[in-house]
Design a protein around this motif. Sequence first.
Motif, short mmCIF file in Angstrom:
data_model
loop_
_atom_site.label_atom_id
_atom_site.label_comp_id
_atom_site.label_asym_id
_atom_site.label_seq_id
_atom_site.Cartn_x
_atom_site.Cartn_y
_atom_site.Cartn_z
N PHE A 28 0.81 -1.22 0.00
CA PHE A 28 0.00 0.00 0.00
C PHE A 28 0.85 1.27 0.00
CE2 PHE A 28 -3.22 -2.99 1.61
CZ PHE A 28 -4.28 -2.66 0.79
N GLU A 29 2.15 1.11 0.08
CA GLU A 29 3.05 2.28 0.17
C GLU A 29 2.58 3.22 1.27
OE1 GLU A 29 3.27 4.03 -3.71
OE2 GLU A 29 3.81 2.15 -4.69
N TRP A 30 2.21 2.61 2.40
CA TRP A 30 1.61 3.36 3.50
C TRP A 30 2.69 3.76 4.49
CZ3 TRP A 30 -2.95 5.51 4.32
CH2 TRP A 30 -3.33 5.86 5.62
N ASP A 31 2.71 5.04 4.92
CA ASP A 31 3.74 5.50 5.84
C ASP A 31 3.18 6.05 7.15
OD1 ASP A 31 2.63 7.85 5.00
OD2 ASP A 31 4.47 8.71 4.16
N GLY A 32 1.89 5.81 7.40
CA GLY A 32 1.27 6.28 8.64
C GLY A 32 1.13 5.18 9.67
N PRO A 33 0.36 5.44 10.73
CA PRO A 33 0.10 4.41 11.75
C PRO A 33 -0.70 3.26 11.16
CG PRO A 33 -1.30 6.32 12.12
CD PRO A 33 -0.32 6.71 11.03
N VAL A 34 -0.61 2.10 11.81
CA VAL A 34 -1.27 0.89 11.32
C VAL A 34 -2.02 0.23 12.47
CG1 VAL A 34 -0.93 -1.37 10.24
CG2 VAL A 34 0.58 0.54 9.63
N GLY A 35 -3.23 -0.21 12.20
CA GLY A 35 -3.99 -1.01 13.16
C GLY A 35 -3.95 -2.46 12.76
N ILE A 36 -3.73 -3.36 13.73
CA ILE A 36 -3.54 -4.78 13.45
C ILE A 36 -4.36 -5.60 14.44
CG2 ILE A 36 -1.85 -6.65 13.23
CD1 ILE A 36 0.29 -4.37 12.95
N THR A 37 -5.12 -6.56 13.93
CA THR A 37 -5.85 -7.47 14.81
C THR A 37 -5.08 -8.78 14.96
OG1 THR A 37 -7.12 -8.84 13.24
CG2 THR A 37 -7.95 -6.62 13.70
N LEU A 38 -5.30 -9.43 16.09
CA LEU A 38 -4.79 -10.77 16.33
C LEU A 38 -5.92 -11.63 16.90
CD1 LEU A 38 -1.31 -10.20 18.05
CD2 LEU A 38 -1.70 -11.11 15.75
N PRO A 39 -5.93 -12.93 16.59
CA PRO A 39 -6.89 -13.83 17.24
C PRO A 39 -6.39 -14.20 18.64
CG PRO A 39 -5.58 -15.06 15.67
CD PRO A 39 -5.14 -13.62 15.56
N SER A 40 -6.27 -13.19 19.48
CA SER A 40 -5.67 -13.32 20.81
C SER A 40 -6.31 -12.31 21.75
CB SER A 40 -4.16 -13.03 20.78
OG SER A 40 -3.48 -13.71 19.78
N VAL A 41 -6.26 -12.62 23.03
CA VAL A 41 -6.46 -11.58 24.04
C VAL A 41 -5.23 -10.69 23.97
CG1 VAL A 41 -6.55 -11.11 26.51
CG2 VAL A 41 -7.90 -12.99 25.54
N VAL A 42 -5.44 -9.37 23.92
CA VAL A 42 -4.33 -8.42 23.82
C VAL A 42 -4.50 -7.37 24.92
CG1 VAL A 42 -3.10 -6.73 22.40
CG2 VAL A 42 -4.17 -8.74 21.33
N THR A 43 -3.51 -7.28 25.81
CA THR A 43 -3.53 -6.26 26.85
C THR A 43 -2.24 -5.46 26.78
OG1 THR A 43 -2.56 -7.72 28.54
CG2 THR A 43 -4.97 -7.67 28.38
N ALA A 44 -2.38 -4.14 26.72
CA ALA A 44 -1.22 -3.24 26.63
C ALA A 44 -0.27 -3.66 25.52
CB ALA A 44 -0.48 -3.18 27.97
N GLY A 45 -0.84 -4.15 24.41
CA GLY A 45 -0.04 -4.54 23.26
C GLY A 45 0.56 -5.92 23.31
N VAL A 46 0.35 -6.64 24.42
CA VAL A 46 0.94 -7.98 24.60
C VAL A 46 -0.12 -9.04 24.35
CG1 VAL A 46 2.06 -9.55 26.24
CG2 VAL A 46 2.62 -7.11 26.26
#
Length: 269
Positions: A75-93
Motif C-alpha cells: 500500500f506504500e503506507w507510511d502512517g500508523p497501522v492497526g492490526i488485529t490478532l486472534p488473541s487476548v491483547v492487553t497493553a499490546g501484549v
Amino acid sequence: MTDAAQQEPGSTPAGTLPAGGNHALGIDVGGSGVKGGIVDLDTGQLVGERQKILTPQPSTPTAVSETVHEIVKRFEWDGPVGITLPSVVTAGVARSAANIDPSWIGTDAAELFSRTLGGRSVAVLNDADAAGIAEDRYGAGKDVDGVVVLLTFGTGIGSAILNHGVLLPNTEFGHLEVHGKEAEHRASSAAKERHDWSYERWAKEVSRVLETYEALLWPDLFIAGGGISRKADKWIPHLTNRTPVVAATLRNTAGIAGAALASVTSIER
C-alpha cells in the motif's frame, strides 16, 4: 510464500488514494489469511483493493510480522497501522493464541510490529473487538445508542461489547458456561456441523446462550457475525431470546475497518 490479492470492482490500485480523504490502514490477522486495506474512516468502507496473503505456517510472531510488513509495503503506507490478532491483547501484549502459533503468548506484539515496520505507531487489538467497534460505528449497530454485543459464530464464539461506542476489551463470552457446557461448545457454528443440526435445531442452542448473556448484560442489541451470518434468514427468525438479533453488515471487512479505526482512535476508556 503463496499469496492472493483480492480487488473490489471499480477499485483503485494499492497505494493510490483519492485526494482529501480521511483514511487509515487496517490489517486483520487470521488463522488462514492476513488481510489488509485502506479504510475511509468516515464510512468504514474500503478505499481501493484489499490485499490478502496466506498466513505463514508456522504462524510465528516473526513470520506473521514479516507478512504484515509486506502488506504495508504493497500500500506504500507510511502512517500508523492497526492490526488485529486472534488473541487476548492487553497493553499490546498477546495473552492467548487461537488459530495462530502458541509462541505468540507473552509476545509484545505492539513492539514487534512497530519494530518490523520501522518504528511507526501501531495499535494491536483482538480480532472480535475490532469487528465489534466497526459494526458499532459503521454497521449493524451504528444507530443503536446503548449496549451492543457482537458475537462471531465460527470454530468458537468470539465476542465484543460496547456501551455508547466505548469498548470493554477482551471479553471471552464464548467460554462462559451455559447449562453445564461452554457456550461455544454448545452454540458455535462448529457445534452445529459436529452434531449435523438443522438451523432450527441449532437456533435453540443459540437462544440458550443468548438468554444467559442477556441475563448478565441486558444489552440493547446482539449482532451476529461469522460466516453463518450470511444465512441469518435461516436461523435468526427461530431465536427465542428477548433482545433483538441482527446480522453483521460489514462481513469480512469488519476486522480491517476496526483495526484502521483503532490506529487513530483510543478505543479503551
